[in-house]
Motif scaffolding. Structure first.
Motif, PDB file in Angstrom:
ATOM      1  N   MET A   1       0.824  -1.204   0.000  1.00  0.00           N
ATOM      2  CA  MET A   1       0.000   0.000   0.000  1.00  0.00           C
ATOM      3  C   MET A   1       0.860   1.256   0.000  1.00  0.00           C
ATOM      4  O   MET A   1       0.528   2.258  -0.622  1.00  0.00           O
ATOM      5  N   LYS A   2       2.001   1.156   0.711  1.00  0.00           N
ATOM      6  CA  LYS A   2       2.895   2.293   0.834  1.00  0.00           C
ATOM      7  C   LYS A   2       3.219   2.898  -0.540  1.00  0.00           C
ATOM      8  O   LYS A   2       3.245   4.115  -0.700  1.00  0.00           O
ATOM      9  N   ARG A   3       3.435   1.977  -1.532  1.00  0.00           N
ATOM     10  CA  ARG A   3       3.851   2.462  -2.839  1.00  0.00           C
ATOM     11  C   ARG A   3       2.724   3.246  -3.529  1.00  0.00           C
ATOM     12  O   ARG A   3       2.958   4.285  -4.127  1.00  0.00           O
ATOM     13  N   THR A   4       1.510   2.739  -3.413  1.00  0.00           N
ATOM     14  CA  THR A   4       0.359   3.431  -3.996  1.00  0.00           C
ATOM     15  C   THR A   4       0.246   4.843  -3.417  1.00  0.00           C
ATOM     16  O   THR A   4       0.040   5.822  -4.136  1.00  0.00           O
ATOM     17  N   VAL A   5       0.396   4.931  -2.103  1.00  0.00           N
ATOM     18  CA  VAL A   5       0.265   6.232  -1.456  1.00  0.00           C
ATOM     19  C   VAL A   5       1.424   7.138  -1.845  1.00  0.00           C
ATOM     20  O   VAL A   5       1.238   8.313  -2.150  1.00  0.00           O
ATOM     21  N   ARG A   6       2.625   6.548  -1.872  1.00  0.00           N
ATOM     22  CA  ARG A   6       3.817   7.346  -2.159  1.00  0.00           C
ATOM     23  C   ARG A   6       3.715   8.073  -3.496  1.00  0.00           C
ATOM     24  O   ARG A   6       4.121   9.219  -3.629  1.00  0.00           O
ATOM     25  N   ARG A   7       3.136   7.372  -4.473  1.00  0.00           N
ATOM     26  CA  ARG A   7       3.012   7.970  -5.802  1.00  0.00           C
ATOM     27  C   ARG A   7       2.083   9.192  -5.801  1.00  0.00           C
ATOM     28  O   ARG A   7       2.108  10.005  -6.697  1.00  0.00           O
ATOM     29  N   ALA A   8       1.259   9.295  -4.786  1.00  0.00           N
ATOM     30  CA  ALA A   8       0.285  10.391  -4.749  1.00  0.00           C
ATOM     31  C   ALA A   8       0.870  11.668  -4.146  1.00  0.00           C
ATOM     32  O   ALA A   8       0.141  12.613  -3.878  1.00  0.00           O
ATOM     33  N   PHE A   9       2.195  11.699  -3.936  1.00  0.00           N
ATOM     34  CA  PHE A   9       2.854  12.852  -3.308  1.00  0.00           C
ATOM     35  C   PHE A   9       2.423  14.215  -3.857  1.00  0.00           C
ATOM     36  O   PHE A   9       2.043  15.102  -3.096  1.00  0.00           O
ATOM     37  N   PRO A  10       2.466  14.400  -5.209  1.00  0.00           N
ATOM     38  CA  PRO A  10       2.156  15.742  -5.736  1.00  0.00           C
ATOM     39  C   PRO A  10       0.766  16.219  -5.326  1.00  0.00           C
ATOM     40  O   PRO A  10       0.572  17.394  -5.037  1.00  0.00           O
ATOM     41  N   LEU A  11      -0.168  15.298  -5.277  1.00  0.00           N
ATOM     42  CA  LEU A  11      -1.545  15.676  -4.975  1.00  0.00           C
ATOM     43  C   LEU A  11      -1.756  15.866  -3.477  1.00  0.00           C
ATOM     44  O   LEU A  11      -2.453  16.788  -3.028  1.00  0.00           O
ATOM     45  N   PHE A  12      -1.147  15.005  -2.687  1.00  0.00           N
ATOM     46  CA  PHE A  12      -1.439  14.992  -1.262  1.00  0.00           C
ATOM     47  C   PHE A  12      -0.592  15.976  -0.458  1.00  0.00           C
ATOM     48  O   PHE A  12      -1.052  16.575   0.490  1.00  0.00           O
ATOM     49  N   VAL A  13       0.674  16.113  -0.823  1.00  0.00           N
ATOM     50  CA  VAL A  13       1.581  16.892   0.026  1.00  0.00           C
ATOM     51  C   VAL A  13       1.947  18.239  -0.592  1.00  0.00           C
ATOM     52  O   VAL A  13       2.065  19.236   0.102  1.00  0.00           O
ATOM     53  N   LEU A  14       2.109  18.261  -1.908  1.00  0.00           N
ATOM     54  CA  LEU A  14       2.655  19.453  -2.545  1.00  0.00           C
ATOM     55  C   LEU A  14       1.897  20.759  -2.235  1.00  0.00           C
ATOM     56  O   LEU A  14       2.544  21.759  -1.908  1.00  0.00           O
ATOM     57  N   PRO A  15       0.555  20.775  -2.311  1.00  0.00           N
ATOM     58  CA  PRO A  15      -0.123  22.055  -2.039  1.00  0.00           C
ATOM     59  C   PRO A  15       0.220  22.617  -0.656  1.00  0.00           C
ATOM     60  O   PRO A  15       0.578  23.792  -0.529  1.00  0.00           O
ATOM     61  N   THR A  16       0.150  21.759   0.360  1.00  0.00           N
ATOM     62  CA  THR A  16       0.469  22.215   1.716  1.00  0.00           C
ATOM     63  C   THR A  16       1.931  22.629   1.809  1.00  0.00           C
ATOM     64  O   THR A  16       2.265  23.650   2.424  1.00  0.00           O
ATOM     65  N   LEU A  17       2.793  21.850   1.170  1.00  0.00           N
ATOM     66  CA  LEU A  17       4.224  22.118   1.280  1.00  0.00           C
ATOM     67  C   LEU A  17       4.593  23.451   0.623  1.00  0.00           C
ATOM     68  O   LEU A  17       5.352  24.241   1.193  1.00  0.00           O
ATOM     69  N   VAL A  18       4.038  23.709  -0.562  1.00  0.00           N
ATOM     70  CA  VAL A  18       4.320  24.979  -1.242  1.00  0.00           C
ATOM     71  C   VAL A  18       3.851  26.147  -0.382  1.00  0.00           C
ATOM     72  O   VAL A  18       4.594  27.110  -0.146  1.00  0.00           O
ATOM     73  N   ALA A  19       2.615  26.033   0.132  1.00  0.00           N
ATOM     74  CA  ALA A  19       2.088  27.101   0.987  1.00  0.00           C
ATOM     75  C   ALA A  19       2.941  27.261   2.236  1.00  0.00           C
ATOM     76  O   ALA A  19       3.182  28.380   2.700  1.00  0.00           O
ATOM     77  N   PHE A  20       3.412  26.157   2.778  1.00  0.00           N
ATOM     78  CA  PHE A  20       4.234  26.184   3.984  1.00  0.00           C
ATOM     79  C   PHE A  20       5.547  26.921   3.722  1.00  0.00           C
ATOM     80  O   PHE A  20       6.030  27.670   4.575  1.00  0.00           O
ATOM     81  N   PHE A  21       6.106  26.743   2.520  1.00  0.00           N
ATOM     82  CA  PHE A  21       7.316  27.482   2.165  1.00  0.00           C
ATOM     83  C   PHE A  21       7.030  28.973   2.060  1.00  0.00           C
ATOM     84  O   PHE A  21       7.785  29.787   2.561  1.00  0.00           O
ATOM     85  N   ILE A  22       5.908  29.305   1.406  1.00  0.00           N
ATOM     86  CA  ILE A  22       5.565  30.725   1.251  1.00  0.00           C
ATOM     87  C   ILE A  22       5.221  31.346   2.605  1.00  0.00           C
ATOM     88  O   ILE A  22       5.646  32.441   2.933  1.00  0.00           O
ATOM     89  N   GLY A  23       4.438  30.628   3.392  1.00  0.00           N
ATOM     90  CA  GLY A  23       3.893  31.206   4.617  1.00  0.00           C
ATOM     91  C   GLY A  23       4.801  31.054   5.816  1.00  0.00           C
ATOM     92  O   GLY A  23       4.609  31.732   6.819  1.00  0.00           O
ATOM     93  N   PHE A  24       5.781  30.151   5.744  1.00  0.00           N
ATOM     94  CA  PHE A  24       6.620  29.991   6.926  1.00  0.00           C
ATOM     95  C   PHE A  24       8.121  29.882   6.640  1.00  0.00           C
ATOM     96  O   PHE A  24       8.903  30.710   7.115  1.00  0.00           O
TER      97      PHE A  24
ATOM     98  N   LEU B   1      -4.577  -0.076   9.924  1.00  0.00           N
ATOM     99  CA  LEU B   1      -4.227  -0.164   8.502  1.00  0.00           C
ATOM    100  C   LEU B   1      -5.135  -1.110   7.730  1.00  0.00           C
ATOM    101  O   LEU B   1      -5.351  -0.931   6.531  1.00  0.00           O
ATOM    102  N   GLU B   2      -5.668  -2.140   8.407  1.00  0.00           N
ATOM    103  CA  GLU B   2      -6.412  -3.199   7.721  1.00  0.00           C
ATOM    104  C   GLU B   2      -7.553  -2.642   6.868  1.00  0.00           C
ATOM    105  O   GLU B   2      -7.780  -3.107   5.750  1.00  0.00           O
ATOM    106  N   ILE B   3      -8.258  -1.637   7.429  1.00  0.00           N
ATOM    107  CA  ILE B   3      -9.412  -1.099   6.692  1.00  0.00           C
ATOM    108  C   ILE B   3      -8.955  -0.546   5.351  1.00  0.00           C
ATOM    109  O   ILE B   3      -9.557  -0.799   4.308  1.00  0.00           O
ATOM    110  N   GLU B   4      -7.840   0.227   5.379  1.00  0.00           N
ATOM    111  CA  GLU B   4      -7.359   0.845   4.153  1.00  0.00           C
ATOM    112  C   GLU B   4      -6.829  -0.212   3.184  1.00  0.00           C
ATOM    113  O   GLU B   4      -7.020  -0.108   1.975  1.00  0.00           O
ATOM    114  N   GLU B   5      -6.151  -1.209   3.735  1.00  0.00           N
ATOM    115  CA  GLU B   5      -5.636  -2.270   2.870  1.00  0.00           C
ATOM    116  C   GLU B   5      -6.774  -3.009   2.187  1.00  0.00           C
ATOM    117  O   GLU B   5      -6.713  -3.329   0.994  1.00  0.00           O
ATOM    118  N   ALA B   6      -7.836  -3.265   2.930  1.00  0.00           N
ATOM    119  CA  ALA B   6      -9.011  -3.918   2.345  1.00  0.00           C
ATOM    120  C   ALA B   6      -9.564  -3.087   1.195  1.00  0.00           C
ATOM    121  O   ALA B   6      -9.890  -3.604   0.125  1.00  0.00           O
TER     122      ALA B   6
END
Lengths: 280, 288
Positions: free
Chosen positions: A1-24, B178-183
């Motif tokens: 699952m980690k890999r699926t989430v990791r690929r979503a970096f631009p969508l999940f983290v980037l907006p907050t991170l860019v704002a965090f650089f500007i604002g802090f 984690l189980e819920i998300e993995e499911a």
């Protein structure tokens, strides 16, 4: 699952991170940099080493505001917590209206600092009018006025935290203390207060940082009058930036020192909370 | 609010025999406690010359002026525009903050990489830094990037408020099994699907807590918008401060009216979601 989430970096983290650089991050780094420079516009800065810090130490208004803030913080931490604790103890008893009273005491906490400042300016000036003086007459009136204001604003907030703590005291403990013959004061002293230590720590540090960082209320109640003598640290820094031409670098140096003090308080708090958790 | 039987924390405590005395004492104390607001309320209907020196006198035939102060106050600072600005900034910023920081917080909790942990550390660090440290440079940066309108200030609030909000979301996301998300992933959900269909509903209490904390901060914030916004955009706190400084002598009649107008929305908000506000404040204090 980690890999699926990791690929979503631009969508999940980037907006907050860019704002965090500007604002802090960027303003923070620029701030540290500028505290070692003399400037009126940031495109034209001159390195002065510790010059701003030296100038800061020679600025009487800054030293005065530092002690004024320390004294204010000590008095406000004690008064707010004592009153909030006593009210919380009463409002945990059984009588009609406790819920309504809690609601009322909490309410001022939602009102912003500027509004609070003007509400209390009219009240306190109305009282002082009996002696033909105003809040701006002497720093001590501004001081106690601000203490009253902060008590009014924060007692309800701290009261709620204390009530949550008191309600979590296990009934069995109090029962066995009672069987052992402990009176109500002894139960409070030996059972309730030790269990409340985490709540006491939280409230102490909340009031401590709130007092130290106070700005809006100070600005609206007295604005530092008379002659800057009721000026707290945050307001002093603001006035150095925006009220004295050529002093922006000194203002930034003051802000760095201010930050170090506030961060130190936060680290002591972290340490205090941690070590108490370990004890339990 | 649900009626639960009020119980004392102390078992020795019977429903107080003289409970009515406590009720009476606290009723008086409560009236005393809200007196400052009542004083401002009745002064808002008095002629401005009789406010400053005798605020404790109720309006009477001579001093009562009806809604004059309200009309004058609203005109002098264009209260309606200030209200719309404050509402726009607060609603948009809070919405953007809870959406972005919850996604970011969940990502940090799940990926647990070195970069993620560094960002997490920086967020935690930013929580202890007072605004004065960055106020001057932040206003320069915002100015340079043109973030000086009620819309432009939204990313500024996201950036400066990201620390606390993300911190709270990371804390909560770590407690979700984690189980819920993995499911959900085995059922074919991508990261977005997992987040919006599974994680977001579970995190609802944290959303409410963060939203309330951020709303109280942004609605009442004075210094940040006064430094960042162009001078033709005013929020309510800025407008009130302007009323004080903008006209030489203070028009206390208009001031009283505007203070009441500023308090009313807060009291309505409090009445509507009192339970969440008190709960959120306690949760925020304990975790923050």
């Amino acid at each position: 699952m980690k890999r699926t989430v990791r690929r979503a970096f631009p969508l999940f983290v980037l907006p907050t991170l860019v704002a965090f650089f500007i604002g802090f991050i960027v303003p923070f780094i620029m701030g540290v940099y500028l505290s070692f420079h003399k400037f009126t516009v940031v495109t034209n800065t001159k390195f002065v080493g510790l010059g701003n810090y030296v100038k800061m130490m020679g600025d009487e208004s800054f030293i005065h505001s530092l002690w004024y803030t320390v004294l204010f913080t000590i008095v406000s931490v004690i008064t707010i917590n004592v009153f909030a604790f006593i009210i919380a103890l009463f409002l945990c008893k059984v009588f009609k209206g406790t819920r309504l009273f809690r609601t009322i005491f909490f309410m001022p906490n939602l009102i912003g600092g500027i509004v609070l400042g003007y509400i209390w300016q009219i009240i306190l000036n109305g009282i002082l009018a009996h002696w033909n003086i105003t809040l701006q007459y002497d720093a001590k009136y501004g001081f106690w006025g601000l203490i009253i204001l902060m008590n009014w604003q924060q007692i309800g907030y701290m009261m709620i935290i204390y009530i949550a703590g008191i309600m979590s005291v296990p009934t069995e403990l109090l029962e066995s203390a009672m069987i052992d013959g402990a009176g109500s004061f002894e139960r409070l002293k030996s059972v309730v207060i030790p269990i409340l230590r985490p709540s006491i720590t939280i409230c102490t540090f909340l009031t401590l940082t709130n007092g130290f960082k106070l700005f809006d209320q100070n600005l609206a109640l007295t604005g530092g009058e008379p002659a800057k003598s009721s000026e707290m640290l945050a307001l002093n820094i603001f006035n150095t930036f925006y009220g004295r031409v050529g002093w922006q670098g000194v203002g930034q140096a003051k802000a760095v020192i201010f930050t170090i003090i506030v961060a130190a308080i936060a680290f002591v708090q972290l340490y205090a909370t941690r070590s108490k958790e370990e004890q339990m | 609010m649900a009626k639960t039987k009020v119980k004392s924390f102390d078992p020795a405590e019977k429903p107080a025999k003289h409970g009515w005395i406590l009720t009476l004492v606290f009723s008086l104390l409560s009236v005393f406690f809200i007196m400052p607001i009542l004083v401002v309320l009745w002064n808002s209907f008095k002629v401005k010359s009789s406010i400053n020196l005798t605020p404790f006198q109720l309006p009477n035939g001579k001093t009562f002026v009806g809604l004059e102060n309200y009309i004058r106050g609203m005109q002098q600072i264009n209260f309606f525009a200030a209200f719309v600005n404050t509402l726009t900034i607060t609603v948009l910023s809070v919405a953007v903050i809870i959406l972005c920081t919850s996604m970011c917080g969940w990502y940090i909790a799940r990926v647990n990489s070195r970069g993620g942990n560094l960002i997490y550390f920086l967020f935690a660090f930013s929580m202890v830094i007072p605004f004065q440290m960055v106020m001057y440079t932040l206003s320069l940066v915002a100015n340079r990037l043109g973030l000086t309108t009620p819309l432009g200030i939204v990313p500024v609030y996201l950036g400066f408020g990201a620390g606390l909000a993300t911190f709270m979301f990371v804390g909560f996301a770590r407690s979700i099994p984690l189980e819920i998300e993995e499911a959900a992933m085995i059922d074919g959900c991508g990261a977005l699907g997992i987040f919006f269909r599974v994680v977001l509903p579970i995190m609802k209490p944290t959303y409410i807590t963060v939203a309330i904390l951020e709303t109280m901060w942004i609605w009442n914030d004075y210094l940040l918008p006064s430094l960042v916004l162009q001078s033709d955009y005013r929020t309510i706190p800025i407008a009130i401060q302007y009323l004080k400084g903008g006209y030489g002598t203070v028009d206390w009649g208009a001031m009283m009216a505007v203070l009441i107008l500023a308090i009313v929305p807060i009291i309505i908000f409090y009445a509507l979601c009192q339970k969440y506000i008190i709960g959120g404040v306690v949760a925020g204090a304990v975790k923050g």
